[in-house]
Scaffold this active site. Structure first.
Site, PDB file in Angstrom:
ATOM      1  N   LYS A 178       0.881  -1.173   0.000  1.00  0.00           N
ATOM      2  CA  LYS A 178       0.000   0.000   0.000  1.00  0.00           C
ATOM      3  C   LYS A 178       0.915   1.217   0.000  1.00  0.00           C
ATOM      4  CE  LYS A 178      -1.880   2.953   2.042  1.00  0.00           C
ATOM      5  NZ  LYS A 178      -1.679   4.388   1.684  1.00  0.00           N
ATOM      6  N   GLU A 254       9.734   1.432  10.838  1.00  0.00           N
ATOM      7  CA  GLU A 254      10.730   2.501  10.700  1.00  0.00           C
ATOM      8  C   GLU A 254       9.963   3.809  10.792  1.00  0.00           C
ATOM      9  OE1 GLU A 254      13.036   1.860   7.154  1.00  0.00           O
ATOM     10  OE2 GLU A 254      13.701  -0.088   7.837  1.00  0.00           O
ATOM     11  N   CYS A 288      13.654  11.009   6.661  1.00  0.00           N
ATOM     12  CA  CYS A 288      13.511  10.667   8.076  1.00  0.00           C
ATOM     13  C   CYS A 288      14.826  10.800   8.824  1.00  0.00           C
ATOM     14  CB  CYS A 288      12.983   9.255   8.205  1.00  0.00           C
ATOM     15  SG  CYS A 288      14.044   8.071   7.378  1.00  0.00           S
ATOM     16  N   GLU A 390       9.043  16.434  15.211  1.00  0.00           N
ATOM     17  CA  GLU A 390       9.514  16.278  13.840  1.00  0.00           C
ATOM     18  C   GLU A 390       8.722  17.203  12.919  1.00  0.00           C
ATOM     19  OE1 GLU A 390       8.480  12.653  11.645  1.00  0.00           O
ATOM     20  OE2 GLU A 390      10.600  12.506  11.138  1.00  0.00           O
TER      21      GLU A 390
HETATM   22  N1  LIG Z   1      12.352   5.685   9.906  1.00  0.00           N
HETATM   23  C1  LIG Z   1      12.346   5.704   8.606  1.00  0.00           C
HETATM   24  O1  LIG Z   1      13.054   4.950   7.956  1.00  0.00           O
HETATM   25  C2  LIG Z   1      11.447   6.654   7.878  1.00  0.00           C
HETATM   26  C3  LIG Z   1      11.622   6.816   6.515  1.00  0.00           C
HETATM   27  C4  LIG Z   1      10.791   7.701   5.827  1.00  0.00           C
HETATM   28  C5  LIG Z   1       9.803   8.399   6.504  1.00  0.00           C
HETATM   29  N2  LIG Z   1       9.670   8.219   7.830  1.00  0.00           N
HETATM   30  C6  LIG Z   1       8.647   8.964   8.553  1.00  0.00           C
HETATM   31  O2  LIG Z   1       7.455   9.034   7.776  1.00  0.00           O
HETATM   32  C7  LIG Z   1       6.753  10.217   8.060  1.00  0.00           C
HETATM   33  C8  LIG Z   1       6.335  10.892   6.775  1.00  0.00           C
HETATM   34  O3  LIG Z   1       5.663   9.994   5.952  1.00  0.00           O
HETATM   35  P1  LIG Z   1       4.086   9.935   5.855  1.00  0.00           P
HETATM   36  O4  LIG Z   1       3.505  11.279   6.176  1.00  0.00           O
HETATM   37  O5  LIG Z   1       3.740   9.297   4.558  1.00  0.00           O
HETATM   38  O6  LIG Z   1       3.723   8.974   7.065  1.00  0.00           O
HETATM   39  P2  LIG Z   1       2.303   8.399   7.443  1.00  0.00           P
HETATM   40  O7  LIG Z   1       2.490   7.581   8.661  1.00  0.00           O
HETATM   41  O8  LIG Z   1       1.274   9.449   7.440  1.00  0.00           O
HETATM   42  O9  LIG Z   1       1.935   7.475   6.207  1.00  0.00           O
HETATM   43  C9  LIG Z   1       2.744   6.390   5.823  1.00  0.00           C
HETATM   44  C10 LIG Z   1       1.888   5.349   5.160  1.00  0.00           C
HETATM   45  O10 LIG Z   1       0.971   4.829   6.121  1.00  0.00           O
HETATM   46  C11 LIG Z   1      -0.342   4.887   5.614  1.00  0.00           C
HETATM   47  N3  LIG Z   1      -1.252   5.044   6.748  1.00  0.00           N
HETATM   48  C12 LIG Z   1      -1.614   6.188   7.390  1.00  0.00           C
HETATM   49  N4  LIG Z   1      -2.477   5.913   8.393  1.00  0.00           N
HETATM   50  C13 LIG Z   1      -2.669   4.568   8.389  1.00  0.00           C
HETATM   51  C14 LIG Z   1      -3.448   3.676   9.183  1.00  0.00           C
HETATM   52  N5  LIG Z   1      -4.213   4.118  10.181  1.00  0.00           N
HETATM   53  N6  LIG Z   1      -3.396   2.356   8.908  1.00  0.00           N
HETATM   54  C15 LIG Z   1      -2.601   1.898   7.908  1.00  0.00           C
HETATM   55  N7  LIG Z   1      -1.867   2.683   7.118  1.00  0.00           N
HETATM   56  C16 LIG Z   1      -1.877   4.010   7.354  1.00  0.00           C
HETATM   57  C17 LIG Z   1      -0.308   6.058   4.661  1.00  0.00           C
HETATM   58  O11 LIG Z   1      -1.375   5.997   3.746  1.00  0.00           O
HETATM   59  C18 LIG Z   1       1.045   5.866   4.001  1.00  0.00           C
HETATM   60  O12 LIG Z   1       0.991   4.877   3.002  1.00  0.00           O
HETATM   61  C19 LIG Z   1       7.681  11.016   8.905  1.00  0.00           C
HETATM   62  O13 LIG Z   1       7.310  10.898  10.251  1.00  0.00           O
HETATM   63  C20 LIG Z   1       9.030  10.367   8.698  1.00  0.00           C
HETATM   64  O14 LIG Z   1       9.962  10.525   9.701  1.00  0.00           O
HETATM   65  C21 LIG Z   1      10.450   7.350   8.532  1.00  0.00           C
HETATM   66  O1  LIG Z   2      13.376   8.960   4.825  1.00  0.00           O
HETATM   67  C1  LIG Z   2      13.977   8.016   5.241  1.00  0.00           C
HETATM   68  C2  LIG Z   2      15.066   7.415   4.565  1.00  0.00           C
HETATM   69  C3  LIG Z   2      15.286   6.120   4.727  1.00  0.00           C
HETATM   70  C4  LIG Z   2      16.310   5.483   4.015  1.00  0.00           C
HETATM   71  C5  LIG Z   2      16.380   4.146   3.939  1.00  0.00           C
HETATM   72  O2  LIG Z   2      15.469   3.337   4.429  1.00  0.00           O
HETATM   73  C6  LIG Z   2      17.483   3.489   3.291  1.00  0.00           C
HETATM   74  O3  LIG Z   2      18.429   4.142   2.846  1.00  0.00           O
HETATM   75  O4  LIG Z   2      17.432   2.250   3.230  1.00  0.00           O
END
Ligand SMILES: NC(=O)c1ccc[n+]([C@@H]2O[C@H](COP(=O)([O-])OP(=O)(O)OC[C@H]3O[C@@H](n4cnc5c(N)ncnc54)[C@H](O)[C@@H]3O)[C@@H](O)[C@H]2O)c1
Ligand SMILES: O=C/C=C/C=C(\O)C(=O)O
Length: 486
Positions: A178, A254, A288, A390
């Site tokens: 998804k 993550e 992230c 964040e």
């Molecule tokens: N740790 C990492 O590796 C990493 C990497 C990239 C982004 N991030 C984090 O992601 C965030 C930004 O991305 P975002 O706004 O797309 O995150 P988000 O959590 O809003 O959405 C991520 C995904 O989850 C889905 N989603 C949302 N609510 C849901 C629910 N209740 N049940 C199931 N699925 C659901 C969304 O549709 C999307 O596909 C930031 O907090 C960032 O730090 C973390």
């Molecule tokens: O926004 C987050 C970036 C994550 C990066 C990775 O998961 C990667 O480099 O494998």
């Protein structure tokens, strides 16, 4: 208008309900496609297809056969590099110069690395004595975990999705993905590549839609999924964890961060500025691993701030096709509203705005894009939300410190622990500080330098579990011990 569909059991299909939503190019504000929104019926069809394929030829192939097919997937991405690049940049607005170096090549590499890894990682064996003197041999074998639900975010869409799908498929699992509602296109396009590469129908499935009350929630509530891997916000991770608890399904999360950079007076200043620039502003701050809190030793504080300001003011804001641009828009107007609310909060909390703080003036054709200025602050206290939450935008706050202990304490004061970057030429200090910073990933004198064989993930509220290298194999397989009495 172009439609983006689900990819289920090797076919592109629309939603039975006919429900669709707009996919907007954040550089222009234009609607570029209509995306089908999956209901429970489509999610169920995708999970059933994945279940059937798991019991078909896929998991019974030899490692060599599976590995060859996944190399063909990587080659297929590279063969259609420009199409992936175009699609990723239209969905995200990010500069092509960035996506062509990071997003698309990593999309292909994520398949190659794990296709090779599964063939080369051994499992354990223990000989044991038994009272009758004949002994026993314990040996472990890996088996696929099953049907994996993959839920991915919008910031690095192809990279972060394939980072999970690559190892999941290499280990013989089948997947239902998804992607984020903001970035549906490259995940859909990958279906064509899978087909051409010979991945059997039902092994790779995609359902499009939103998170809560939509495809994401339906997928995480579906009882026939064996495990979930998710990248996104910490709060969403909590919700997914609750759903996964039903039926005791495994999870890999993550999540968010509020990462600290620590710059010591004995750093190589050019390197520290270059690295901090990338870590604060790359991908318009939507990484992230990015640095939103920078702690700088007091004796070089003024110089660091003025040099970072000068570099930030050289950033060229522009659309994907502008070869000189190195700062794209935020993903959406909604994300811009969120980031701007922190820009306002910083002012309310008494920050010094070193540079930026608002919306840039853009030409008419780009006026409806989600553009934002790169922003640097100083002078905030630890109680400001701006340095505790964040933001996920092109911004950072810089704060002076006097001692190593103080820098570590500041870095560790939040409930997040994803990544950190330390800048010093003193390697003893680097090792000492890196060992004490509470984060899953610590870079010394670099940032986002990735070796895909290494453990990747967050501590504290930044995640559960590690992926990367053998750690991915741990998550995507069941390790079975066979005790053979001799
Ligand atoms: N740790 C990492 O590796 C990493 C990497 C990239 C982004 N991030 C984090 O992601 C965030 C930004 O991305 P975002 O706004 O797309 O995150 P988000 O959590 O809003 O959405 C991520 C995904 O989850 C889905 N989603 C949302 N609510 C849901 C629910 N209740 N049940 C199931 N699925 C659901 C969304 O549709 C999307 O596909 C930031 O907090 C960032 O730090 C973390
Ligand atoms: O926004 C987050 C970036 C994550 C990066 C990775 O998961 C990667 O480099 O494998």
């Amino acid at each position: 208008m172009k439609e983006v569909k689900h990819y289920i059991n090797g076919q592109y299909v629309g939603s039975a309900s006919g429900r669709m939503f707009d996919n907007i190019n954040p550089a222009t504000g234009e609607v570029i496609s209509q995306v089908h929104e999956a209901g429970e019926a489509e999610v169920d069809a995708a999970v059933q297809a994945a279940r059937a394929a798991l019991n078909g030829p896929w998991s019974k192939m030899t490692l060599d056969e599976r590995s060859k097919i996944l190399h063909a997937v990587a080659d297929g991405i590279n063969a259609r590099f420009d199409e992936f690049l175009e699609a990723e940049c239209a969905d995200t607005g990010k500069p092509k110069s960035l996506a062509s170096h990071i997003d698309i090549p990593r999309g292909a590499a994520n398949f190659k690395v794990f296709a090779d890894m599964v063939k080369n990682v051994a499992t354990e064996a223990f000989e044991m004595a038994t009272p009758d003197g004949t002994g026993a041999l314990n040996y472990a074998v890996r088996r696929p975990k099953g049907v994996i639900g993959v839920i991915s975010p919008w910031n690095l869409p192809l990279l972060l999705m394939t980072w999970k799908v690559g190892p999941a498929l290499a280990c013989g699992n089948t997947v239902v993905v998804k992607p984020s509602e903001e970035t549906p296109t490259t995940t859909a396009l990958l279906g064509e590549v899978m087909k051409e590469a010979g991945v059997p129908d039902g092994v790779y499935n995609v359902v499009q839609g939103y998170g809560g009350d939509s495809a994401g929630a339906f997928l995480t509530a579906h009882p026939d999924v064996d495990g979930y891997t998710f990248t996104g916000e910490t709060r969403t991770g909590e919700l997914i964890m609750q759903n996964a608890a039903k039926g005791v399904r495994d999870i890999s999360l993550e999540l968010g961060g509020k990462n600290a950079g620590i710059v010591f007076a004995d750093c190589d200043m050019d390197k520290a500025i270059e690295g901090t620039m990338r870590s604060a502003f790359a991908n318009c701050g939507q990484v992230c691993l990015g640095t939103e809190r920078v702690y700088v030793e007091r004796s070089i504080f003024d110089e660091f701030v003025s040099r970072l300001k000068a570099e930030a003011e050289k950033l060229v804001i522009g659309p994907p096709d502008d070869a000189t641009a190195n700062l794209g828009p935020l993903i959406s107007q909604k994300q811009r509203d969120k980031v701007l609310s922190y820009y306002q909060q910083a002012v309310n909390d008494g920050a010094t705005v070193v540079t930026g703080g608002g919306i840039p003036d853009m030409p008419d054709a780009l006026k409806n894009g989600s553009w934002i200025q790169p922003t640097i602050w100083t002078g905030l206290n630890n109680d400001s939300a701006v340095i505790n939450e964040e933001i996920f935008g092109p911004c950072c706050h810089i704060q002076p410190f006097d001692t190593e202990e103080e820098a570590i304490e500041q870095a560790n004061r939040l409930p997040y622990g994803l990544a950190s970057a330390i800048w010093t030429e003193n390697l003893s200090r680097a090792a000492r500080v890196a060992g004490q910073v509470e984060a899953g990933i610590v870079w010394v004198n670099s940032w986002f330098l990735r070796d895909l064989r290494t453990a990747f993930g967050g501590s504290k509220q930044s995640g559960i579990g590690r992926e990367g290298g053998e750690h991915s194999l741990e998550f995507y397989t069941e390790l079975k011990n066979i005790c053979l009495k001799l």
